[in-house]
Design an enzyme around this catalytic site. Structure first.
Site, mmCIF file in Angstrom:
data_model
loop_
_atom_site.group_PDB
_atom_site.id
_atom_site.type_symbol
_atom_site.label_atom_id
_atom_site.label_comp_id
_atom_site.label_asym_id
_atom_site.label_seq_id
_atom_site.Cartn_x
_atom_site.Cartn_y
_atom_site.Cartn_z
ATOM 1 N N LYS A 6 9.665 10.546 -0.957
ATOM 2 C CA LYS A 6 8.699 10.121 0.058
ATOM 3 C C LYS A 6 9.794 9.200 1.214
ATOM 4 O O LYS A 6 9.791 9.549 2.256
ATOM 5 C CB LYS A 6 7.977 8.967 -0.674
ATOM 6 C CG LYS A 6 7.291 8.159 0.594
ATOM 7 C CD LYS A 6 6.292 7.078 -0.026
ATOM 8 C CE LYS A 6 6.034 5.974 1.117
ATOM 9 N NZ LYS A 6 5.513 4.702 0.500
ATOM 10 N N LYS A 43 15.312 -0.157 5.415
ATOM 11 C CA LYS A 43 14.712 0.474 3.812
ATOM 12 C C LYS A 43 15.300 1.882 4.004
ATOM 13 O O LYS A 43 15.690 2.540 2.782
ATOM 14 C CB LYS A 43 13.313 0.073 3.639
ATOM 15 C CG LYS A 43 12.772 0.748 2.707
ATOM 16 C CD LYS A 43 12.983 0.366 1.331
ATOM 17 C CE LYS A 43 12.418 1.039 0.346
ATOM 18 N NZ LYS A 43 12.656 0.600 -1.034
ATOM 19 N N THR A 50 6.511 0.445 2.024
ATOM 20 C CA THR A 50 7.582 1.355 2.459
ATOM 21 C C THR A 50 6.761 2.249 3.292
ATOM 22 O O THR A 50 5.859 3.489 2.834
ATOM 23 C CB THR A 50 8.314 1.988 1.565
ATOM 24 O OG1 THR A 50 8.843 1.056 0.781
ATOM 25 C CG2 THR A 50 9.367 2.844 2.407
ATOM 26 N N LEU A 109 0.978 -1.297 0.168
ATOM 27 C CA LEU A 109 0.095 0.005 -0.034
ATOM 28 C C LEU A 109 0.767 1.036 0.043
ATOM 29 O O LEU A 109 2.073 1.157 0.347
ATOM 30 C CB LEU A 109 -0.777 0.139 1.317
ATOM 31 C CG LEU A 109 -1.923 -1.114 1.115
ATOM 32 C CD1 LEU A 109 -2.312 -1.431 2.658
ATOM 33 C CD2 LEU A 109 -3.083 -1.029 0.167
ATOM 34 N N PRO A 110 0.189 2.310 -0.331
ATOM 35 C CA PRO A 110 1.160 3.597 -0.549
ATOM 36 C C PRO A 110 1.670 3.993 0.902
ATOM 37 O O PRO A 110 3.075 4.523 0.617
ATOM 38 C CB PRO A 110 0.053 4.508 -0.831
ATOM 39 C CG PRO A 110 -0.867 4.087 -1.499
ATOM 40 C CD PRO A 110 -1.235 2.686 -0.816
HETATM 41 P P1 NAD Z 1 0.848 2.131 -6.184
HETATM 42 O O1 NAD Z 1 0.195 3.535 -5.904
HETATM 43 O O2 NAD Z 1 1.085 1.798 -7.971
HETATM 44 O O3 NAD Z 1 -0.037 0.776 -5.631
HETATM 45 C C1 NAD Z 1 -0.687 1.051 -4.472
HETATM 46 C C2 NAD Z 1 -2.128 0.435 -4.513
HETATM 47 O O4 NAD Z 1 -2.606 0.448 -3.168
HETATM 48 C C3 NAD Z 1 -2.870 1.148 -5.479
HETATM 49 O O5 NAD Z 1 -3.331 0.460 -6.489
HETATM 50 C C4 NAD Z 1 -4.023 1.800 -4.724
HETATM 51 O O6 NAD Z 1 -5.403 1.678 -5.257
HETATM 52 C C5 NAD Z 1 -4.045 0.508 -3.666
HETATM 53 N N1 NAD Z 1 -4.689 0.871 -2.441
HETATM 54 C C6 NAD Z 1 -4.663 2.132 -1.691
HETATM 55 N N2 NAD Z 1 -5.506 2.057 -0.481
HETATM 56 C C7 NAD Z 1 -6.087 0.850 -0.504
HETATM 57 C C8 NAD Z 1 -6.825 0.349 0.368
HETATM 58 N N3 NAD Z 1 -7.403 0.680 1.522
HETATM 59 N N4 NAD Z 1 -7.489 -1.097 0.060
HETATM 60 C C9 NAD Z 1 -6.973 -1.613 -1.175
HETATM 61 N N5 NAD Z 1 -5.872 -1.134 -2.089
HETATM 62 C C10 NAD Z 1 -5.614 0.306 -1.487
HETATM 63 O O7 NAD Z 1 2.155 2.231 -5.521
HETATM 64 P P2 NAD Z 1 3.517 1.155 -5.573
HETATM 65 O O8 NAD Z 1 4.556 1.851 -6.592
HETATM 66 O O9 NAD Z 1 2.910 0.029 -6.135
HETATM 67 O O10 NAD Z 1 4.023 1.101 -4.161
HETATM 68 C C11 NAD Z 1 3.495 0.594 -3.344
HETATM 69 C C12 NAD Z 1 4.486 0.517 -2.210
HETATM 70 O O11 NAD Z 1 5.648 0.086 -2.312
HETATM 71 C C13 NAD Z 1 4.761 2.063 -1.509
HETATM 72 O O12 NAD Z 1 4.836 1.759 -0.296
HETATM 73 C C14 NAD Z 1 6.030 2.282 -2.145
HETATM 74 O O13 NAD Z 1 6.801 3.373 -1.293
HETATM 75 C C15 NAD Z 1 6.692 1.011 -2.167
HETATM 76 N N6 NAD Z 1 7.873 0.927 -3.111
HETATM 77 C C16 NAD Z 1 7.794 1.150 -4.488
HETATM 78 C C17 NAD Z 1 8.540 0.894 -5.341
HETATM 79 C C18 NAD Z 1 8.633 1.466 -6.853
HETATM 80 O O14 NAD Z 1 9.457 1.530 -7.654
HETATM 81 N N7 NAD Z 1 7.385 1.845 -7.309
HETATM 82 C C19 NAD Z 1 9.821 0.378 -4.997
HETATM 83 C C20 NAD Z 1 9.921 0.138 -3.651
HETATM 84 C C21 NAD Z 1 9.009 0.159 -2.866
#
Ligand code: NAD
Length: 296
Positions: free
Chosen positions: A244, A169, A94, A65-66
């Site tokens: 972030k 992290k 994260t 999740l975000p």
């Molecule tokens: P993203 O926004 O693409 O995905 C998050 C998903 O969570 C979205 O599809 C959103 O609709 C869903 N969501 C939000 N609230 C929700 C709820 N209450 N119930 C169900 N679904 C819900 O973000 P991402 O890039 O996939 O990142 C996710 C996590 O991974 C973050 O914490 C980010 O910091 C971490 N991360 C991302 C990357 C990257 O390169 N994108 C790398 C490492 C870590």
């Protein structure tokens, strides 16, 4: 067959859930976004109508999740009341260390085994099943956690007790943010001094300036291995994501009383970059910003 509930199948979660399905596990996915959920179904997951439905009878519950508030709310309102106590709860988002510790404590009090297991590696690694996981959990739970994460993982390392995965992290990403800025400054200075970027790359790669941001992720296009800089800084690790993580590091440093002056500078610089509209671009675009060049 192992049943995995996967909550949050966005940019990262999509590939991670798909790899769980490819490993032969039944993956019940849920996301607030219908488009994200549809993509997960195409990749072999089963769509759940709610988090409660996804976690009912699950062996493993994974959240991607975000940020901290999302994880706190999803755990308190949906996962802890509806998942079976035998389910292993893994948060791979994260988030801030405090939220990770609070959620783990609530889960433990409710009788669950839970861990923070954030990842290193972007969407390409999520798709390929080659993420690095850093885990905060009780030692006795680690083997079970490693097994649950295996289809998504290149390496899984236990960092310590609850919250230690998130601590690892943000410390790693603070170091990455700082080292990328240093690498970009060095390239920008080398250019002003009339040094060819490929010469500087070759020399610094074999000298004491060597670091991952230079040798594995060169911000200068056409120099070193293929990176986001060769694709117009598209894809890769977004500036907004780096910002972030740097904010999380600064919040943690303030709370813990740690001196992180370069981390603070890195946060300020990435905030400036994001304000100039580079938030979606790869974080190595810092080079073009420092050179005063428009994005290619
Ligand atoms: P993203 O926004 O693409 O995905 C998050 C998903 O969570 C979205 O599809 C959103 O609709 C869903 N969501 C939000 N609230 C929700 C709820 N209450 N119930 C169900 N679904 C819900 O973000 P991402 O890039 O996939 O990142 C996710 C996590 O991974 C973050 O914490 C980010 O910091 C971490 N991360 C991302 C990357 C990257 O390169 N994108 C790398 C490492 C870590």
């Amino acid at each position: 067959m192992t049943v995995v509930a996967f909550i949050g199948v966005g940019a990262m979660g999509a590939g991670m859930a798909a790899n769980q399905a490819k490993a032969g596990r039944t993956v019940r996915a849920f996301d607030l976004s219908a488009a994200a959920l549809a993509r997960a179904v195409e990749a072999g997951c089963v769509a759940a109508g709610s988090i409660a439905e996804a976690v009912a009878g699950a062996d493993v519950v994974i959240t991607m999740l975000p940020a901290g508030p999302h994880v706190r709310a999803v755990y308190a309102e949906h996962i802890l009341p509806h998942a079976p106590k035998s389910a292993l709860l893994l948060d791979c988002s994260t988030i801030d260390v405090d939220s990770a510790r609070a959620v783990a404590a609530q889960a433990k009090a409710a009788g669950f085994v839970a861990a923070d297991a954030p990842v290193s590696g972007g969407t390409a690694a999520a798709d390929a099943g080659t993420l690095a996981f850093m885990v905060g959990c009780e030692e006795a739970a680690f083997t079970r956690i490693e097994e649950a994460l295996a289809p998504m993982s290149r390496v899984t390392i236990r960092a310590g007790e609850s919250g230690a995965g998130q601590a690892a992290k943000i410390c790693n990403n603070m170091l990455l943010g700082i080292s990328m800025i240093g690498t970009c400054e060095a390239f920008a200075l080398a250019e002003k001094l009339g040094l060819a970027p490929d010469r500087f790359f070759e020399i610094a790669s074999k000298s004491s300036g060597q670091c991952w941001s230079l040798t594995s992720y060169s911000p200068w296009p056409g120099v070193g291995p293929q990176t986001a800089s060769d694709r117009g800084y598209e894809g890769g690790f977004a500036t907004a994501m780096m910002l972030k993580d740097l904010k999380l590091a600064q919040d943690a440093a303030a709370q813990a009383g740690a001196s992180t002056p370069l981390g603070a500078q890195a946060e300020a610089l990435y905030a400036l970059l994001a304000r100039h509209g580079y938030g979606p671009k790869d974080f190595s675009i810092m080079l073009q910003f420092l050179r005063g060049a428009a994005a290619p």
